[in-house]
Write an enzyme that holds these catalytic residues in place. Structure first.
Site, PDB file in Angstrom:
ATOM      1  N   HIS A   1     -37.557 -35.600  10.783  1.00 43.80           N
ATOM      2  CA  HIS A   1     -36.222 -35.381  10.117  1.00 43.80           C
ATOM      3  C   HIS A   1     -35.899 -33.321  10.497  1.00 43.80           C
ATOM      4  O   HIS A   1     -34.800 -33.225  10.199  1.00 43.80           O
ATOM      5  CB  HIS A   1     -36.233 -35.359   8.747  1.00 43.80           C
ATOM      6  CG  HIS A   1     -35.577 -35.471   7.306  1.00 43.80           C
ATOM      7  ND1 HIS A   1     -34.730 -36.650   6.277  1.00 43.80           N
ATOM      8  CD2 HIS A   1     -34.484 -33.798   7.009  1.00 43.80           C
ATOM      9  CE1 HIS A   1     -33.933 -34.984   5.935  1.00 43.80           C
ATOM     10  NE2 HIS A   1     -34.212 -34.043   6.609  1.00 43.80           N
ATOM     11  N   GLU A   2     -36.797 -32.957  10.263  1.00 45.54           N
ATOM     12  CA  GLU A   2     -37.782 -31.078  10.341  1.00 45.54           C
ATOM     13  C   GLU A   2     -36.690 -30.988  11.443  1.00 45.54           C
ATOM     14  O   GLU A   2     -36.002 -29.554  11.686  1.00 45.54           O
ATOM     15  CB  GLU A   2     -38.312 -30.639   9.863  1.00 45.54           C
ATOM     16  CG  GLU A   2     -38.834 -31.701   8.519  1.00 45.54           C
ATOM     17  CD  GLU A   2     -37.811 -30.875   7.456  1.00 45.54           C
ATOM     18  OE1 GLU A   2     -37.083 -30.156   7.332  1.00 45.54           O
ATOM     19  OE2 GLU A   2     -37.803 -31.882   6.279  1.00 45.54           O
TER      20      GLU A   2
ATOM     21  N   CYS B   1     -33.025 -35.316   1.518  1.00 48.76           N
ATOM     22  CA  CYS B   1     -32.697 -34.179   2.016  1.00 48.76           C
ATOM     23  C   CYS B   1     -32.745 -33.154   0.670  1.00 48.76           C
ATOM     24  O   CYS B   1     -32.250 -33.204   0.294  1.00 48.76           O
ATOM     25  CB  CYS B   1     -31.845 -33.979   3.320  1.00 48.76           C
ATOM     26  SG  CYS B   1     -31.725 -31.965   3.768  1.00 48.76           S
ATOM     27  N   LEU B   2     -33.259 -31.870   1.015  1.00 48.15           N
ATOM     28  CA  LEU B   2     -33.780 -30.519  -0.254  1.00 48.15           C
ATOM     29  C   LEU B   2     -32.069 -30.086   0.200  1.00 48.15           C
ATOM     30  O   LEU B   2     -31.363 -29.737  -1.176  1.00 48.15           O
ATOM     31  CB  LEU B   2     -34.862 -30.188   0.640  1.00 48.15           C
ATOM     32  CG  LEU B   2     -35.738 -30.388  -0.302  1.00 48.15           C
ATOM     33  CD1 LEU B   2     -37.268 -28.416   0.197  1.00 48.15           C
ATOM     34  CD2 LEU B   2     -36.326 -30.501  -1.834  1.00 48.15           C
TER      35      LEU B   2
ATOM     36  N   GLY C   1     -40.821 -31.025   3.466  1.00 48.24           N
ATOM     37  CA  GLY C   1     -40.350 -30.593   4.622  1.00 48.24           C
ATOM     38  C   GLY C   1     -39.264 -29.354   4.157  1.00 48.24           C
ATOM     39  O   GLY C   1     -37.955 -29.929   3.141  1.00 48.24           O
TER      40      GLY C   1
ATOM     41  N   GLN D   1     -32.342 -24.254   6.809  1.00 52.54           N
ATOM     42  CA  GLN D   1     -31.889 -24.533   5.020  1.00 52.54           C
ATOM     43  C   GLN D   1     -32.313 -23.691   3.958  1.00 52.54           C
ATOM     44  O   GLN D   1     -32.042 -23.553   3.125  1.00 52.54           O
ATOM     45  CB  GLN D   1     -32.930 -26.253   4.843  1.00 52.54           C
ATOM     46  CG  GLN D   1     -32.751 -27.199   5.555  1.00 52.54           C
ATOM     47  CD  GLN D   1     -33.787 -27.863   5.309  1.00 52.54           C
ATOM     48  OE1 GLN D   1     -34.925 -28.278   5.666  1.00 52.54           O
ATOM     49  NE2 GLN D   1     -33.037 -28.806   4.054  1.00 52.54           N
TER      50      GLN D   1
HETATM   51 ZN    ZN Z   1     -33.569 -32.071   4.615  1.00 54.00          ZN
END
Ligand code: ZN
Length: 169
Positions: A136-137, A94-95, A46, A51
């Protein structure tokens, strides 16, 4: 399509609220495709606008398992309209916080409204991993990170490491 640089904590852009997309233009669709490419490249399941430094209410996800057909979701202005009372716990990463994961408890299922890439409003019910991923997103669109949902003790441990790593790069 293009891969965009992912923003990491403690970049303040990750703590800002993203703005609703008023008009879906070619640029919006291009951005959603870039986000999908960036997510697959990372790889992740995601990615939200902030981000990649875009404060727009856009998210992309693909929570299919390796043995399943890929299922790309590209959502504009996603909004939770109903939440289950029961919670379930999943390990999240998380990225934007690479190398750290934690168990996060969230509502089991959600009902969601969003605009799709054709400009059509859709409502879906999601459960399991997809429900957790969507929450989360959407959190990212409001400047919230998964570490905000865990105990202060665990959050402090991750945060100290994050700051140390940030100093080293
Ligand atoms: Zn994230």
């Amino acid at each position: 399509m293009a891969i965009k640089p992912i923003q990491f904590v403690p970049n303040p852009v990750l703590r800002k609220s993203a703005l609703p997309v008023e008009n879906i233009t070619d640029k919006t669709l291009q951005l959603l495709d870039d986000m999908a490419e960036t997510m697959y490249d990372a790889p992740g399941i995601g990615l939200a606008g902030p981000q990649i430094g875009e404060l727009k209410r856009l998210i992309v996800m693909d929570c299919s398992r390796d043995d399943e057909k890929s299922e790309l979701w590209q959502m504009i202005n996603p909004e939770v309209i109903e939440l289950s009372e029961d919670n379930s716990t999943l390990e999240e990463g998380c990225l934007s916080i690479p190398g750290h994961t934690a168990e996060v408890s969230r509502p089991d299922w959600i009902k969601l409204r969003f605009t799709d890439i054709k400009g059509k409003e859709q409502q879906i019910k999601a459960e399991g991993l997809l429900a957790a991923c969507i929450q989360h997103e959407i959190d990212h669109l409001d400047g919230i990170l998964f570490i905000d949902h865990i105990s202060k003790l665990k959050r402090d441990i991750i945060w100290r490491k994050v700051l140390k790593e940030a100093r080293q790069t």
